[in-house]
Design an enzyme around this catalytic site. Sequence first.
Site, mmCIF file in Angstrom:
data_model
loop_
_atom_site.group_PDB
_atom_site.id
_atom_site.type_symbol
_atom_site.label_atom_id
_atom_site.label_comp_id
_atom_site.label_asym_id
_atom_site.label_seq_id
_atom_site.Cartn_x
_atom_site.Cartn_y
_atom_site.Cartn_z
ATOM 1 N N GLU A 118 18.214 -13.686 73.944
ATOM 2 C CA GLU A 118 18.959 -12.452 73.661
ATOM 3 C C GLU A 118 18.129 -11.260 74.111
ATOM 4 O OE1 GLU A 118 19.539 -9.720 69.667
ATOM 5 O OE2 GLU A 118 19.703 -11.893 69.450
ATOM 6 N N LYS B 262 25.070 -14.164 61.676
ATOM 7 C CA LYS B 262 23.641 -13.865 61.660
ATOM 8 C C LYS B 262 23.271 -13.285 60.291
ATOM 9 C CE LYS B 262 20.633 -10.323 63.730
ATOM 10 N NZ LYS B 262 20.560 -9.321 64.812
ATOM 11 N N THR C 271 21.839 -6.290 69.480
ATOM 12 C CA THR C 271 21.908 -4.909 68.994
ATOM 13 C C THR C 271 23.142 -4.213 69.553
ATOM 14 O OG1 THR C 271 19.475 -4.949 69.066
ATOM 15 C CG2 THR C 271 20.479 -2.883 68.482
#
Length: 216
Positions: free
Chosen positions: A45, A133, A73
């Site tokens: 990521e 998450k 993000t």
Amino acid sequence: MATNASFSWEHFHNAPIVGIIRGLPLTVVQPIAQAYQEAGLTTLEITMNTLDAPETISALRKEFPNMNIGAGTICTMGDLTSALDSGAQFIVTPVLVEEVVKRAVAQQIPVFPGAYSPTEIYQAWTWGASAVKIFPATQLGAHFIKDILAPLNEIKLLPTGGVSRENIHAFFAAGAVGVGMGSSLLDKQLISENNFDGLKEHFIKIKKEIRDFTAT
């Protein structure tokens, strides 16, 4: 690069660790990715608050076609559009953003939205999250994962933040489908020394901690 070749769930389940790269230039990310791949890890990521993140994602997609390369993000629709235009194969958010999650789901892009409370976790799952998450997992620990999965056993959880070589086994034993790892995975000293062989060995040691929970 606007093509989003399918995320490989097979690769992910063989090595269910999402390596989180933040704030590093492409010239450093490339040898990290090479060591990552050679260690048998598959999913990286790149956070969108990294300078030139879209360009980095696009470059990694081309250089490492057998890896899952995603964007993290993601907090706005603009972030999402930029990430997908760069070829990101999966999306990670630090918080719940309904329109981002639902747009990714509609476009059949795996999405891992960040949640903390049982209510947030359940909400993310009902929106179609591929896995939720759990962030930050630092203070919650592996027992939280086990407690959540008792009543919500169908939800896939991806604890992130505070996962280390020392506790990664406990998170999987509690039922996590995978983990996100940043600083504990990407050893700053090894990277600063350009010791990518050492970094590869570090990756291998972490992967061995979860061999009981993977196919390879």
